[in-house]
Design a protein around this motif. Structure first.
Motif, PDB file in Angstrom:
ATOM      1  N   LEU A  89       0.832  -1.201   0.000  1.00  0.00           N
ATOM      2  CA  LEU A  89       0.000   0.000   0.000  1.00  0.00           C
ATOM      3  C   LEU A  89       0.868   1.252   0.000  1.00  0.00           C
ATOM      4  O   LEU A  89       0.609   2.199  -0.755  1.00  0.00           O
ATOM      5  CB  LEU A  89      -0.937  -0.005   1.218  1.00  0.00           C
ATOM      6  CG  LEU A  89      -1.818   1.219   1.402  1.00  0.00           C
ATOM      7  CD1 LEU A  89      -2.727   1.438   0.190  1.00  0.00           C
ATOM      8  CD2 LEU A  89      -2.640   1.077   2.679  1.00  0.00           C
ATOM      9  N   GLN A  90       1.899   1.269   0.810  1.00  0.00           N
ATOM     10  CA  GLN A  90       2.796   2.429   0.862  1.00  0.00           C
ATOM     11  C   GLN A  90       3.481   2.650  -0.483  1.00  0.00           C
ATOM     12  O   GLN A  90       3.576   3.786  -0.964  1.00  0.00           O
ATOM     13  CB  GLN A  90       3.834   2.253   1.967  1.00  0.00           C
ATOM     14  CG  GLN A  90       4.775   3.429   2.104  1.00  0.00           C
ATOM     15  CD  GLN A  90       4.049   4.726   2.413  1.00  0.00           C
ATOM     16  OE1 GLN A  90       3.161   4.767   3.259  1.00  0.00           O
ATOM     17  NE2 GLN A  90       4.407   5.790   1.729  1.00  0.00           N
ATOM     18  N   ASP A  91       3.938   1.581  -1.108  1.00  0.00           N
ATOM     19  CA  ASP A  91       4.582   1.707  -2.426  1.00  0.00           C
ATOM     20  C   ASP A  91       3.606   2.238  -3.470  1.00  0.00           C
ATOM     21  O   ASP A  91       3.970   3.071  -4.304  1.00  0.00           O
ATOM     22  CB  ASP A  91       5.167   0.367  -2.877  1.00  0.00           C
ATOM     23  CG  ASP A  91       6.447  -0.010  -2.153  1.00  0.00           C
ATOM     24  OD1 ASP A  91       7.050   0.867  -1.482  1.00  0.00           O
ATOM     25  OD2 ASP A  91       6.859  -1.181  -2.260  1.00  0.00           O
ATOM     26  N   LEU A  92       2.370   1.759  -3.430  1.00  0.00           N
ATOM     27  CA  LEU A  92       1.358   2.237  -4.382  1.00  0.00           C
ATOM     28  C   LEU A  92       1.059   3.717  -4.160  1.00  0.00           C
ATOM     29  O   LEU A  92       0.943   4.483  -5.117  1.00  0.00           O
ATOM     30  CB  LEU A  92       0.070   1.414  -4.249  1.00  0.00           C
ATOM     31  CG  LEU A  92       0.155  -0.024  -4.752  1.00  0.00           C
ATOM     32  CD1 LEU A  92      -1.017  -0.845  -4.231  1.00  0.00           C
ATOM     33  CD2 LEU A  92       0.219  -0.058  -6.273  1.00  0.00           C
ATOM     34  N   ARG A  93       0.950   4.120  -2.911  1.00  0.00           N
ATOM     35  CA  ARG A  93       0.682   5.529  -2.599  1.00  0.00           C
ATOM     36  C   ARG A  93       1.841   6.431  -3.002  1.00  0.00           C
ATOM     37  O   ARG A  93       1.634   7.584  -3.363  1.00  0.00           O
ATOM     38  CB  ARG A  93       0.408   5.700  -1.106  1.00  0.00           C
ATOM     39  CG  ARG A  93      -0.954   5.209  -0.698  1.00  0.00           C
ATOM     40  CD  ARG A  93      -1.177   5.440   0.768  1.00  0.00           C
ATOM     41  NE  ARG A  93      -2.528   5.093   1.164  1.00  0.00           N
ATOM     42  CZ  ARG A  93      -2.890   4.864   2.408  1.00  0.00           C
ATOM     43  NH1 ARG A  93      -2.003   4.957   3.386  1.00  0.00           N
ATOM     44  NH2 ARG A  93      -4.131   4.561   2.691  1.00  0.00           N
TER      45      ARG A  93
END
Length: 154
Positions: free
Chosen positions: A98-102
């Motif tokens: 999720l952090q990488d996508l954000r």
């Protein structure tokens, strides 16, 4: 009980196959000549190059997180871990994804690529908020993963 870890590994392999799909295909030029003033993107941003860069990076980090989950499931076959510990690891991988996508979404100049990344991020966030947040299998993420692959030409 080794059947559950084996099912998880098989499910992860299938998901990684979906994520990997085909490697990005080079899009052929339509050969239309110079773009017109109304269709030309900002001269400071090469949309195609940016999209390729963002898509390639997204493929790398999505694969990284799914492969890590598969590695954890495989390791649990030889050295079983508690359900709680396994769940913490799965949640950690989805949280990192999720952090990488954000982080990646705002770097995409193409609105379709950005939307696909944001949609996948929203799906991961929804998965993390669900009662199944500690489960590897997340069929609800298949549609946004396929959409990202489509937008990225994979």
């Amino acid at each position: 009980m080794t059947s559950k870890p084996v099912r998880i590994v098989v499910g992860l392999v299938a998901t990684v196959g979906l994520v990997v799909g085909c490697q990005p295909a080079e899009k052929e030029s339509a050969g239309t000549g110079a773009p017109t003033a109304t269709s030309a993107p900002s001269p400071t941003v090469d949309v195609a190059a940016n999209s390729k860069e963002v898509c390639d990076a997204s493929l790398v980090f999505v694969k990284k997180h799914y492969v890590a989950m598969a590695d954890d499931a495989i390791a649990a076959i030889d050295k079983p871990v508690s359900a709680k510990e396994a769940g913490v690891k799965v949640r950690g991988h989805y949280t990192a994804l999720l952090q990488d996508l954000r982080t990646a979404a705002p770097t995409a100049v193409d609105p379709q690529v950005r939307t696909a990344l944001e949609t996948l991020a929203a799906g991961v966030e929804k998965h993390l908020a669900s009662p199944k947040a500690t489960e590897v299998e997340a069929p609800d993420l298949d549609p946004p993963l396929k959409a990202l692959d489509t937008v990225c030409g994979r």
